[in-house]
Motif scaffolding. Structure first.
Motif, mmCIF file in Angstrom:
data_model
loop_
_atom_site.group_PDB
_atom_site.id
_atom_site.type_symbol
_atom_site.label_atom_id
_atom_site.label_comp_id
_atom_site.label_asym_id
_atom_site.label_seq_id
_atom_site.Cartn_x
_atom_site.Cartn_y
_atom_site.Cartn_z
ATOM 1 N N ALA A 42 -60.386 30.101 -58.585
ATOM 2 C CA ALA A 42 -59.241 29.140 -58.567
ATOM 3 C C ALA A 42 -59.078 28.122 -59.636
ATOM 4 C CB ALA A 42 -59.472 28.158 -57.059
ATOM 5 N N GLU A 43 -57.665 27.957 -59.966
ATOM 6 C CA GLU A 43 -57.265 27.031 -60.826
ATOM 7 C C GLU A 43 -56.255 26.257 -60.446
ATOM 8 O OE1 GLU A 43 -56.182 29.436 -64.392
ATOM 9 O OE2 GLU A 43 -58.458 29.512 -64.870
ATOM 10 N N ILE A 44 -56.493 24.836 -60.433
ATOM 11 C CA ILE A 44 -55.670 23.880 -59.974
ATOM 12 C C ILE A 44 -55.234 23.066 -61.161
ATOM 13 C CG2 ILE A 44 -55.175 21.865 -58.418
ATOM 14 C CD1 ILE A 44 -57.317 23.383 -56.736
ATOM 15 N N PHE A 45 -53.816 22.649 -61.193
ATOM 16 C CA PHE A 45 -53.570 21.945 -62.323
ATOM 17 C C PHE A 45 -53.192 20.603 -62.023
ATOM 18 C CE2 PHE A 45 -53.032 26.573 -63.142
ATOM 19 C CZ PHE A 45 -53.526 26.533 -64.250
ATOM 20 N N HIS A 46 -53.029 19.610 -63.228
ATOM 21 C CA HIS A 46 -52.455 18.197 -63.085
ATOM 22 C C HIS A 46 -50.981 18.344 -62.720
ATOM 23 C CE1 HIS A 46 -56.147 15.840 -64.176
ATOM 24 N NE2 HIS A 46 -56.305 17.009 -65.095
ATOM 25 N N GLU A 47 -50.267 17.434 -62.417
ATOM 26 C CA GLU A 47 -48.955 17.469 -62.266
ATOM 27 C C GLU A 47 -48.283 17.795 -63.426
ATOM 28 O OE1 GLU A 47 -47.527 13.813 -60.338
ATOM 29 O OE2 GLU A 47 -48.602 14.527 -58.543
ATOM 30 N N LEU A 93 -54.804 22.058 -66.837
ATOM 31 C CA LEU A 93 -55.736 22.569 -66.009
ATOM 32 C C LEU A 93 -56.623 21.319 -65.443
ATOM 33 C CD1 LEU A 93 -57.044 24.707 -64.458
ATOM 34 C CD2 LEU A 93 -58.655 25.064 -66.461
ATOM 35 N N GLN A 94 -56.737 21.096 -64.325
ATOM 36 C CA GLN A 94 -57.640 19.859 -63.520
ATOM 37 C C GLN A 94 -58.881 20.534 -63.036
ATOM 38 O OE1 GLN A 94 -55.757 17.877 -60.526
ATOM 39 N NE2 GLN A 94 -57.200 16.079 -60.508
ATOM 40 N N TYR A 95 -58.803 21.837 -62.505
ATOM 41 C CA TYR A 95 -60.007 22.337 -61.701
ATOM 42 C C TYR A 95 -60.085 23.730 -62.024
ATOM 43 C CZ TYR A 95 -60.039 17.890 -59.132
ATOM 44 O OH TYR A 95 -60.342 16.458 -58.776
ATOM 45 N N LEU A 114 -69.817 28.336 -60.417
ATOM 46 C CA LEU A 114 -69.378 27.343 -61.195
ATOM 47 C C LEU A 114 -68.227 26.524 -60.890
ATOM 48 C CD1 LEU A 114 -70.224 26.147 -64.065
ATOM 49 C CD2 LEU A 114 -68.875 27.919 -65.026
ATOM 50 N N PHE A 115 -68.519 25.197 -61.127
ATOM 51 C CA PHE A 115 -67.348 24.145 -60.996
ATOM 52 C C PHE A 115 -66.970 23.417 -62.286
ATOM 53 C CE2 PHE A 115 -65.673 20.152 -60.110
ATOM 54 C CZ PHE A 115 -64.423 20.329 -59.343
ATOM 55 N N THR A 116 -65.832 23.533 -62.717
ATOM 56 C CA THR A 116 -65.439 22.646 -63.843
ATOM 57 C C THR A 116 -64.322 21.809 -63.655
ATOM 58 O OG1 THR A 116 -64.371 24.536 -64.911
ATOM 59 C CG2 THR A 116 -66.513 23.928 -65.580
ATOM 60 N N ALA A 117 -64.232 20.523 -64.066
ATOM 61 C CA ALA A 117 -62.801 19.546 -63.977
ATOM 62 C C ALA A 117 -62.627 19.142 -65.185
ATOM 63 C CB ALA A 117 -63.307 18.455 -62.815
ATOM 64 N N PHE A 118 -61.593 19.095 -65.246
ATOM 65 C CA PHE A 118 -60.892 18.562 -66.990
ATOM 66 C C PHE A 118 -60.172 17.256 -66.798
ATOM 67 C CE2 PHE A 118 -61.622 23.180 -66.670
ATOM 68 C CZ PHE A 118 -62.289 23.168 -67.938
ATOM 69 N N HIS A 119 -60.170 16.393 -67.892
ATOM 70 C CA HIS A 119 -59.246 15.154 -67.866
ATOM 71 C C HIS A 119 -57.820 15.852 -68.443
ATOM 72 C CE1 HIS A 119 -62.269 12.530 -67.474
ATOM 73 N NE2 HIS A 119 -63.430 12.929 -68.349
ATOM 74 N N ARG A 120 -56.897 14.938 -68.267
ATOM 75 C CA ARG A 120 -55.528 15.304 -68.664
ATOM 76 C C ARG A 120 -55.407 15.360 -70.025
ATOM 77 N NH1 ARG A 120 -51.920 14.327 -64.728
ATOM 78 N NH2 ARG A 120 -52.556 12.796 -63.023
ATOM 79 N N ASN A 121 -56.311 15.400 -70.909
ATOM 80 C CA ASN A 121 -56.380 15.421 -72.195
ATOM 81 C C ASN A 121 -57.017 16.898 -72.645
ATOM 82 O OD1 ASN A 121 -59.205 14.821 -72.235
ATOM 83 N ND2 ASN A 121 -59.196 13.205 -73.554
ATOM 84 N N GLY A 122 -57.504 17.527 -71.605
ATOM 85 C CA GLY A 122 -58.219 18.709 -71.744
ATOM 86 C C GLY A 122 -59.797 18.876 -71.987
ATOM 87 N N GLU A 123 -60.105 17.703 -72.260
ATOM 88 C CA GLU A 123 -61.693 17.505 -72.316
ATOM 89 C C GLU A 123 -62.312 17.727 -71.003
ATOM 90 O OE1 GLU A 123 -63.727 16.754 -75.044
ATOM 91 O OE2 GLU A 123 -62.360 16.729 -76.468
#
Length: 94
Positions: free
Chosen positions: A6-11, A15-17, A35-44
Protein backbone atom coordinates in the motif's frame (compact mmCIF):
# COMPACT_ATOMS: atom_id res chain seq x y z
CA UNK A 1 -1.17 -15.10 2.96
CA UNK A 2 -0.97 -12.78 -0.05
CA UNK A 3 0.76 -9.52 0.78
CA UNK A 4 -0.11 -6.30 -0.98
CA UNK A 5 1.97 -3.11 -0.96
CA UNK A 6 0.00 0.00 0.00
CA UNK A 7 1.17 3.52 -0.80
CA UNK A 8 -0.72 6.50 0.59
CA UNK A 9 0.13 10.04 -0.41
CA UNK A 10 -0.03 13.46 1.26
CA UNK A 11 -2.66 15.76 -0.25
CA UNK A 12 0.20 17.59 -2.00
CA UNK A 13 1.25 14.38 -3.79
CA UNK A 14 4.32 13.26 -1.82
CA UNK A 15 4.45 9.71 -0.49
CA UNK A 16 3.25 9.60 3.14
CA UNK A 17 3.09 5.85 3.95
CA UNK A 18 4.33 2.63 2.37
CA UNK A 19 3.61 -0.72 3.98
CA UNK A 20 2.72 -4.31 3.25
CA UNK A 21 -0.67 -5.67 4.21
CA UNK A 22 -3.05 -8.58 3.73
CA UNK A 23 -6.81 -8.86 3.63
CA UNK A 24 -8.37 -10.28 6.81
CA UNK A 25 -9.92 -13.75 6.59
CA UNK A 26 -13.44 -12.33 6.51
CA UNK A 27 -12.42 -9.77 3.87
CA UNK A 28 -13.58 -6.83 6.00
CA UNK A 29 -10.26 -5.00 6.53
CA UNK A 30 -6.62 -4.71 5.57
CA UNK A 31 -4.08 -5.84 8.18
CA UNK A 32 -0.57 -4.33 8.22
CA UNK A 33 2.10 -7.03 8.12
CA UNK A 34 5.79 -6.45 7.43
CA UNK A 35 7.85 -3.32 6.87
CA UNK A 36 6.14 0.03 7.49
CA UNK A 37 7.61 3.40 6.47
CA UNK A 38 6.21 6.90 6.86
CA UNK A 39 7.57 10.04 5.25
CA UNK A 40 7.50 13.76 6.03
CA UNK A 41 6.15 16.12 3.35
CA UNK A 42 9.74 17.02 2.47
CA UNK A 43 10.42 13.37 1.54
CA UNK A 44 12.53 12.60 4.60
CA UNK A 45 11.84 9.36 6.44
CA UNK A 46 9.48 9.97 9.40
CA UNK A 47 9.13 6.48 10.87
CA UNK A 48 10.13 2.89 10.16
CA UNK A 49 9.32 -0.40 11.79
CA UNK A 50 7.56 -3.71 11.38
CA UNK A 51 4.01 -4.90 11.87
CA UNK A 52 3.12 -8.51 12.62
CA UNK A 53 -0.57 -9.30 12.06
CA UNK A 54 -1.58 -5.66 12.58
CA UNK A 55 0.55 -4.92 15.67
CA UNK A 56 3.88 -3.10 15.91
CA UNK A 57 6.62 -5.60 16.67
CA UNK A 58 10.39 -5.21 16.91
CA UNK A 59 12.57 -2.14 16.63
CA UNK A 60 11.06 1.18 15.55
CA UNK A 61 12.66 4.53 14.77
CA UNK A 62 11.10 7.95 14.28
CA UNK A 63 12.89 10.82 12.58
CA UNK A 64 12.75 14.60 12.58
CA UNK A 65 12.14 16.40 9.27
CA UNK A 66 15.88 17.14 9.09
CA UNK A 67 16.64 13.39 9.00
CA UNK A 68 18.00 13.07 12.54
CA UNK A 69 16.62 10.34 14.79
CA UNK A 70 13.78 11.53 17.06
CA UNK A 71 12.95 8.29 18.93
CA UNK A 72 14.07 4.71 19.05
CA UNK A 73 12.67 1.70 20.84
CA UNK A 74 10.92 -1.64 20.57
CA UNK A 75 7.43 -3.08 20.52
CA UNK A 76 6.15 -6.54 21.34
CA UNK A 77 2.66 -7.26 20.01
CA UNK A 78 1.79 -3.54 19.85
CA UNK A 79 3.10 -2.61 23.31
CA UNK A 80 6.18 -0.43 23.87
CA UNK A 81 8.82 -2.44 25.70
CA UNK A 82 12.21 -1.77 27.20
CA UNK A 83 13.88 1.59 27.17
CA UNK A 84 12.91 4.14 24.56
CA UNK A 85 15.33 6.96 23.71
CA UNK A 86 14.41 10.42 22.42
CA UNK A 87 16.36 13.20 20.70
CA UNK A 88 15.67 16.84 19.86
CA UNK A 89 15.82 18.04 16.27
CA UNK A 90 19.37 19.29 16.90
CA UNK A 91 20.52 15.78 17.83
CA UNK A 92 20.71 16.35 21.60
CA UNK A 93 19.24 13.59 23.71
CA UNK A 94 15.93 14.68 25.19
Amino acid sequence: MDLNIAEIFHESGELQYRYSRYLSNDGSKWVRHGLFTAFHRNGELASEGTYIDGLEDGNWRDFHENGLVAAEGSYVKGVETGTWRYWNADGAEA
